[in-house]
Structures are given as C-alpha cells and as structure tokens.
Design a protein around this motif. Structure first.
Motif, PDB file in Angstrom:
ATOM      1  N   THR A 128       0.858  -1.181   0.000  1.00 29.51           N
ATOM      2  CA  THR A 128       0.000   0.000   0.000  1.00 29.51           C
ATOM      3  C   THR A 128       0.903   1.244   0.000  1.00 29.51           C
ATOM      4  O   THR A 128       2.115   1.138   0.192  1.00 29.51           O
ATOM      5  CB  THR A 128      -0.908   0.080   1.254  1.00 29.51           C
ATOM      6  N   LYS A 216      -8.460  16.396  -9.916  1.00 25.75           N
ATOM      7  CA  LYS A 216      -8.940  16.483  -8.528  1.00 25.75           C
ATOM      8  C   LYS A 216      -7.956  17.215  -7.636  1.00 25.75           C
ATOM      9  O   LYS A 216      -8.224  17.385  -6.450  1.00 25.75           O
ATOM     10  CB  LYS A 216      -9.176  15.075  -7.979  1.00 25.75           C
ATOM     11  N   TYR A 222      -0.047   7.766  -4.586  1.00 27.49           N
ATOM     12  CA  TYR A 222      -1.077   6.905  -5.162  1.00 27.49           C
ATOM     13  C   TYR A 222      -0.432   5.736  -5.891  1.00 27.49           C
ATOM     14  O   TYR A 222       0.500   5.937  -6.676  1.00 27.49           O
ATOM     15  CB  TYR A 222      -1.952   7.687  -6.163  1.00 27.49           C
ATOM     16  N   GLU A 273      -6.516   0.283  -3.814  1.00 25.52           N
ATOM     17  CA  GLU A 273      -7.805   0.683  -3.198  1.00 25.52           C
ATOM     18  C   GLU A 273      -7.931   2.187  -2.998  1.00 25.52           C
ATOM     19  O   GLU A 273      -8.989   2.778  -3.196  1.00 25.52           O
ATOM     20  CB  GLU A 273      -8.017  -0.045  -1.864  1.00 25.52           C
ATOM     21  N   LYS A 274      -6.817   2.832  -2.580  1.00 24.54           N
ATOM     22  CA  LYS A 274      -6.867   4.277  -2.340  1.00 24.54           C
ATOM     23  C   LYS A 274      -7.235   5.012  -3.642  1.00 24.54           C
ATOM     24  O   LYS A 274      -8.101   5.889  -3.654  1.00 24.54           O
ATOM     25  CB  LYS A 274      -5.502   4.744  -1.818  1.00 24.54           C
ATOM     26  N   ARG A 276      -8.765   3.762  -6.230  1.00 24.23           N
ATOM     27  CA  ARG A 276     -10.156   3.430  -6.588  1.00 24.23           C
ATOM     28  C   ARG A 276     -11.128   4.351  -5.867  1.00 24.23           C
ATOM     29  O   ARG A 276     -12.029   4.921  -6.471  1.00 24.23           O
ATOM     30  CB  ARG A 276     -10.463   1.993  -6.155  1.00 24.23           C
ATOM     31  N   LYS A 277     -10.929   4.470  -4.550  1.00 24.86           N
ATOM     32  CA  LYS A 277     -11.859   5.260  -3.720  1.00 24.86           C
ATOM     33  C   LYS A 277     -11.767   6.749  -4.007  1.00 24.86           C
ATOM     34  O   LYS A 277     -12.751   7.433  -4.184  1.00 24.86           O
ATOM     35  CB  LYS A 277     -11.525   5.038  -2.234  1.00 24.86           C
ATOM     36  N   GLU A 278     -10.532   7.261  -4.054  1.00 30.09           N
ATOM     37  CA  GLU A 278     -10.371   8.723  -4.102  1.00 30.09           C
ATOM     38  C   GLU A 278     -10.366   9.277  -5.525  1.00 30.09           C
ATOM     39  O   GLU A 278     -10.699  10.427  -5.737  1.00 30.09           O
ATOM     40  CB  GLU A 278      -9.065   9.116  -3.381  1.00 30.09           C
ATOM     41  N   GLY A 280     -11.539   7.293  -8.353  1.00 32.67           N
ATOM     42  CA  GLY A 280     -12.413   6.537  -9.255  1.00 32.67           C
ATOM     43  C   GLY A 280     -11.601   5.752 -10.264  1.00 32.67           C
ATOM     44  O   GLY A 280     -12.074   5.447 -11.365  1.00 32.67           O
ATOM     45  N   ASN A 282     -10.184   2.884 -12.257  1.00 28.85           N
ATOM     46  CA  ASN A 282     -10.803   1.580 -12.536  1.00 28.85           C
ATOM     47  C   ASN A 282     -10.078   0.926 -13.726  1.00 28.85           C
ATOM     48  O   ASN A 282     -10.545   0.994 -14.853  1.00 28.85           O
ATOM     49  CB  ASN A 282     -12.298   1.810 -12.833  1.00 28.85           C
TER      50      ASN A 282
END
Ligand SMILES: NC(=O)c1ccc[n+]([C@@H]2O[C@H](COP(=O)([O-])OP(=O)(O)OC[C@H]3O[C@@H](n4cnc5c(N)ncnc54)[C@H](OP(=O)(O)O)[C@@H]3O)[C@@H](O)[C@H]2O)c1
Length: 296
Positions: A128, A216, A222, A273-274, A276-278, A280, A282
């Motif tokens: 991570t 963003k 990331y 995951e970070k 993906r969540k923050e 988007g 994909n």
C-alpha cells in the motif's frame, strides 16, 4: 491550466500528452532532443527540447512557460543500465528531480512525480501507499531518493507508483508484451522469470489515473496499477495465447538462474484501493488490456 511534462517522448509520455490535450490542458511537452511525438500543430500543444540534467535548460523553460502543474515522468528507466551506469542514473533520476523541484517551487506549481514499484524490496508483496520503501537495486534507490525530495516540496505534490507498464508503444520503448510478440514472431526462444510477481498496468489506465490526480488536485502517494497479480512468465504466456503464437518458445526461469546486472524485487504487487476510492481509478483486467494493446 498549463502543464509542463517531462519524458514526453517516452512510452507513458506519448499517451499522457494525448490525454491531457483531450482534456483541454495547455501542454508543454519536453524531452531529450527532437520531438518523437505523433502530435503536431494542435492548439494548446508545444514541444521543447529540455535535458533535465541541465539546470540552465530547466530554468529557461520554467521562466518562459510558468507552469501551473509539472508532471515529471522522464527518467532513466532501464533497470540494468541504472545498475551499470550509476552516476548517470543518479544525475538523471535524483539530481534531475531536485532541479525540477527547485524551479517548480519558484512558480508554486503542483508537482506530480512518476515513481515505481521497484522502491520496495519485494519481500512481502501487496504494497500500500503507507509501506516503507527499501529498494534492492540502484534504479529503485534513485526513485526512492527522488520521492524523498518530492515529499519535502513546499507546495502541493503527488507521487504515483506504477508497475510493469504495457500497451502499444507509439514511439517510446517496447514492453514485455511487444517483446514477446516480436521474439515469438521471429521464432526466437525467450527466457522469462516466473518467481517474481507484478501488477501489470495498461498504459492508458496509468495516463488516465494521472489525469484524475490533476483534475482532482489530489495530493500524496497513489498506487496506479492493474488489478491482476501475475508473474512475467504468466504475462508472456497469456500474450502468446492471445496472439496465437508458439508458447513453447517461452522458457520459464527463476531470478537465480537468470543473470542480470540488477537484482529485481520478488513480489511488488501494488494495492490500488486508495486510487479506486479517491480517484475513481478503474483499470482494465489484463485480458482486456491485451485486447486494447493488440486490437483485432
Ligand atoms: N515502463 C514501466 O514498466 C514503468 C514501471 C514503473 C515505473 N515507471 C516510471 O514511469 C515513468 C515513465 O516511464 P516510461 O515507461 O515512459 O519510460 P521511457 O519510455 O523510458 O521514457 C522515459 C523518457 O525520459 C526521457 N529522459 C531520460 N533522461 C532524460 C533527460 N536527462 N532529459 C530529458 N528527458 C530524459 C527519455 O528520453 P529518451 O527517450 O530521449 O532517452 C524517455 O523518453 C518513469 O518515471 C519510470 O520510472 C515505468
């Protein structure tokens, strides 16, 4: 918004330039020597030769262009070359990044640095953003040291770590998939390691993830990679199968019986995951990435 991009002639740089332009950004693409980009004469797009180991080159470009955002994607990327030419690797990957940061600071630019899974030692895998770098080769060391310099930057910054990037090289360097295609098409045997683990990343996904960070204004580290966990040998086999090439030419080897100047970290699969969540983020599955790399 004006974006200064380094490494624009490279594999990622070519795709990133195109995606940034599509989003309407003004792009000052830079690289060593002349442009090898397909993009020419488009509004909002400029190319300038800038060797980022040359402080005068960098200073001229920053003073003239005054970028709002800097994407530092250029680097000495060949892992074995970094091991055998350590001074050049240090000058390019560490000193070059520091000079870019010093100039960006004067403009208060947002600074995005492209880094690598090779900052990790590969002992545990499943990394991570919070895991601590501990590189096992000189390339990884230079990128980890450059990351440390970015973390000291006075204004907003982001670090993107990615892994085994693949896709159709527009003008940049080849990658595992295109090398497998070329070797097997020529009927040549090809040795590929099967005791290392990566999360192969489709180049358009990586570029899109970087664009999301810019849009963003996301800061921090990331991990942007694919979601399939594969060994290079598995990647090569899947590529051969997809292209209908002779898989028996692929020779499965381990790091121990495959001599290379630089040691490779064993398992560097990145957790996304970070992102993906923050963001988007994909990414494509490897199967879909193969289809996008070699459209029928
Ligand atoms: N590809 C991967 O699998 C992978 C994996 C993890 C991380 N990364 C990171 O992703 C980023 C992009 O990699 P990539 O695959 O696009 O690599 P690439 O195709 O090798 O592109 C790197 C670019 O940097 C340029 N460059 C090197 N030294 C320079 C200098 N002193 N001044 C100006 N430009 C210079 C190179 O120019 P020339 O072409 O003229 O030499 C090249 O075009 C790099 O930071 C790399 O560390 C890549």
């Amino acid at each position: 918004m004006k974006i200064l991009l380094t490494g624009a002639n490279g594999f990622l740089g070519q795709y990133l330039s195109a995606q940034l332009l599509e989003k309407g950004y003004h792009v000052m693409a830079t690289g060593k020597g002349e442009s090898r980009l397909g993009i020419k004469g488009k509004g909002g797009f400029h190319y300038k030769s800038m060797d980022f180991t040359n402080p005068f080159d960098i200073h001229d470009v920053f003073t003239e262009y005054k970028p709002d955002i800097v994407v530092h994607a250029g680097a000495m990327t060949k892992v074995d070359e970094c091991e055998t030419e350590q001074w050049q690797a240090y000058l390019t990957n560490v000193e070059g990044t520091i000079t870019m940061l010093l100039n960006a600071e004067e403009q208060k630019s947002f600074f995005l640095f492209v880094s690598t899974d090779f900052v990790f030692d590969g002992e545990t895998g499943t990394y991570t953003e919070a895991d601590i770098p501990n590189p096992v080769n000189f390339y990884g060391k230079t990128k980890a040291e450059a990351e440390d310099a970015v973390k000291e930057y006075d204004y907003e910054w982001a670090i993107v770590r990615t892994s085994l990037v693949y896709g159709q090289p527009i003008g940049g360097r080849s990658n595992l998939l295109t090398v497998v295609q070329q070797k097997l098409n020529n009927g040549e045997k090809y040795k590929v390691v099967n005791d290392q683990v990566r999360t192969p990343t489709y180049v358009e996904d990586l570029a899109a993830g970087i664009v999301s960070i810019i849009e963003k204004k996301a800061t921090g580290i990331y991990h942007l990679s694919g979601m399939d966990i594969l060994t290079p040998y598995e990647v090569a086999c899947k590529t051969a199968d997809y292209l209908g090439l002779d898989k028996s030419l692929l020779q499965k080897v381990t790091a121990e019986n495959f001599s290379q100047p630089a040691r490779r970290p064993l398992k560097t699969n990145l957790i996304i995951e970070k992102a993906r969540k923050e963001l988007g983020f994909n990414p494509l599955s490897f199967e879909d990435g193969l289809k996008s790399t070699f459209p029928s």
